[in-house]
Design an enzyme around this catalytic site. Structure first.
Site, PDB file in Angstrom:
ATOM      1  N   ASN A   1       0.632  -1.120  -0.075  1.00 30.46           N
ATOM      2  CA  ASN A   1      -0.044   0.081   0.001  1.00 30.46           C
ATOM      3  C   ASN A   1       0.931   1.275   0.081  1.00 30.46           C
ATOM      4  O   ASN A   1       0.727   2.259  -0.934  1.00 30.46           O
ATOM      5  CB  ASN A   1      -1.109  -0.106   1.209  1.00 30.46           C
ATOM      6  CG  ASN A   1      -2.170   1.112   1.141  1.00 30.46           C
ATOM      7  OD1 ASN A   1      -1.583   2.137   1.251  1.00 30.46           O
ATOM      8  ND2 ASN A   1      -3.133   0.742   0.796  1.00 30.46           N
TER       9      ASN A   1
ATOM     10  N   ASN B   1      -1.816   0.895   6.479  1.00 28.93           N
ATOM     11  CA  ASN B   1      -2.057   1.661   5.107  1.00 28.93           C
ATOM     12  C   ASN B   1      -1.048   2.450   5.014  1.00 28.93           C
ATOM     13  O   ASN B   1       0.222   2.317   4.390  1.00 28.93           O
ATOM     14  CB  ASN B   1      -3.530   2.275   5.183  1.00 28.93           C
ATOM     15  CG  ASN B   1      -3.939   3.188   4.104  1.00 28.93           C
ATOM     16  OD1 ASN B   1      -3.169   3.742   3.023  1.00 28.93           O
ATOM     17  ND2 ASN B   1      -5.122   2.631   3.385  1.00 28.93           N
TER      18      ASN B   1
ATOM     19  N   ASP C   1      -6.406   6.522   5.933  1.00 24.02           N
ATOM     20  CA  ASP C   1      -5.590   6.092   4.588  1.00 24.02           C
ATOM     21  C   ASP C   1      -4.131   6.362   4.957  1.00 24.02           C
ATOM     22  O   ASP C   1      -3.660   6.069   5.779  1.00 24.02           O
ATOM     23  CB  ASP C   1      -6.107   6.981   3.447  1.00 24.02           C
ATOM     24  CG  ASP C   1      -6.228   5.866   2.110  1.00 24.02           C
ATOM     25  OD1 ASP C   1      -4.911   6.061   1.645  1.00 24.02           O
ATOM     26  OD2 ASP C   1      -7.176   5.417   1.985  1.00 24.02           O
TER      27      ASP C   1
END
Length: 305
Positions: free
Chosen positions: A118, A167, A224
């Site tokens: 990620n 993340n 995120d």
């Protein structure tokens, strides 16, 4: 705040360059793309799958965490990623030259396939920390982890496992601490670093993988990616809120920066400009890249040009 461009296909992983342009990935499109100051776009490399986080390495190439792709949906006019797609071939870390050559660097760690790499950040030694969020399916999901790798392909290690949808990843200004945001838990964790890719497990550190908690968001605020500014504040993209939340090094929430138009998928931030006072923010569901003057200079990333 000003919009630089729109029409991007779920942009993420922004990298501000010295010429005023911004490199970013388009996850849905499968590309590494350059956005010029006037908003025009040019494809730099075709990564396939789902290119996600990106960072410039010591050799000037761009290293991309490729999550292998998603199913895609329309969520009330927003582009939304979903479960592991049909035809999924696995995650990988890729090297992309500015001329567009794409090669695979890592596809597994100690015999375990990468599932959904990620985000990525380089340390001053030329190695990189990266997260693997994993993939979600109808009835189950992968466990994720934090990893450390080198650009010559000689070393990749799992250094914190298991994590729950790890993340964003970033380093403190002095490089002594690594931060990771977990999406579904809404938590930002940190570890102190003993040496490149070696984390210190302090007594009483009871978080996953021996982590300490920097901040846990209340309610439903999934997270995120993130960036760190020059004062050590962690600027983390906060989903649902559609904002960038700013945490000081002690974990206190000091600011929340919202976008001109609500987007549940505000996914990432980077810093650029001559004095690093310009923040570039990806509003992915709407396919936009924004720029805003930031109250503090950002942190200059290792090997950024």
């Amino acid at each position: 705040m000003r919009q630089i461009t729109d029409g991007l296909r779920f942009p993420e992983g922004p990298i501000a360059l010295s010429d005023g342009s911004v490199l970013l990935v388009e996850i849905q499109r499968g590309t590494l793309t350059r956005v010029a100051p006037d908003g025009t776009t040019t494809v730099v490399g075709d990564c396939g799958g789902g290119p996600n986080g990106a960072a410039i390495g010591p050799d000037g190439a761009v290293y991309v965490c490729n999550n292998g792709g998603f199913e895609w949906h329309d969520l009330h006019g927003l582009t939304a990623p979903g479960h592991q797609p049909a035809g999924y071939t696995g995650g990988r870390v890729q090297r992309v030259t500015m001329e567009g050559a794409v090669t695979e660097l890592y596809t597994e760690v100690a015999g375990h396939p990468l599932r959904g790499p990620n985000d990525i950040v380089f340390d001053e030694h030329g190695g990189f920390y990266f997260t693997d969020l994993g993939k979600t399916r109808d009835r189950d999901r992968d466990r994720g982890g934090l990893y450390y790798g080198t650009v010559d392909g000689s070393r990749v290690e799992e250094i914190a496992y298991p994590l729950t949808e790890p993340n964003g990843v970033g380093l403190s200004p002095d490089g002594s601490r690594v931060y990771v945001s977990e999406t579904v838990t809404g938590r930002v964790w940190y570890w102190d670093i003993d040496s490149p890719g070696r984390l210190r497990r302090e007594p009483g550190a009871v978080g996953p993988g021996g982590a300490r908690l920097l901040h846990g968001f209340s309610g439903y605020q999934p997270l995120d990616s993130l960036a760190v500014d020059s004062e050590g504040n962690v600027c983390v993209a906060t989903l649902v809120a559609g904002a960038i939340s700013v945490l000081d090094p002690d974990g206190e929430l000091k600011d929340v920066v919202t976008m001109p138009e609500y987007d549940v998928f505000v996914t990432n931030i980077c810093f650029g400009g001559p004095d690093l006072r310009t923040a570039y923010i990806t509003s992915s569901g709407l396919g936009r890249l924004y720029a805003v003057e930031w109250p503090r200079p950002g942190l200059r990333l290792n090997f950024n040009t």
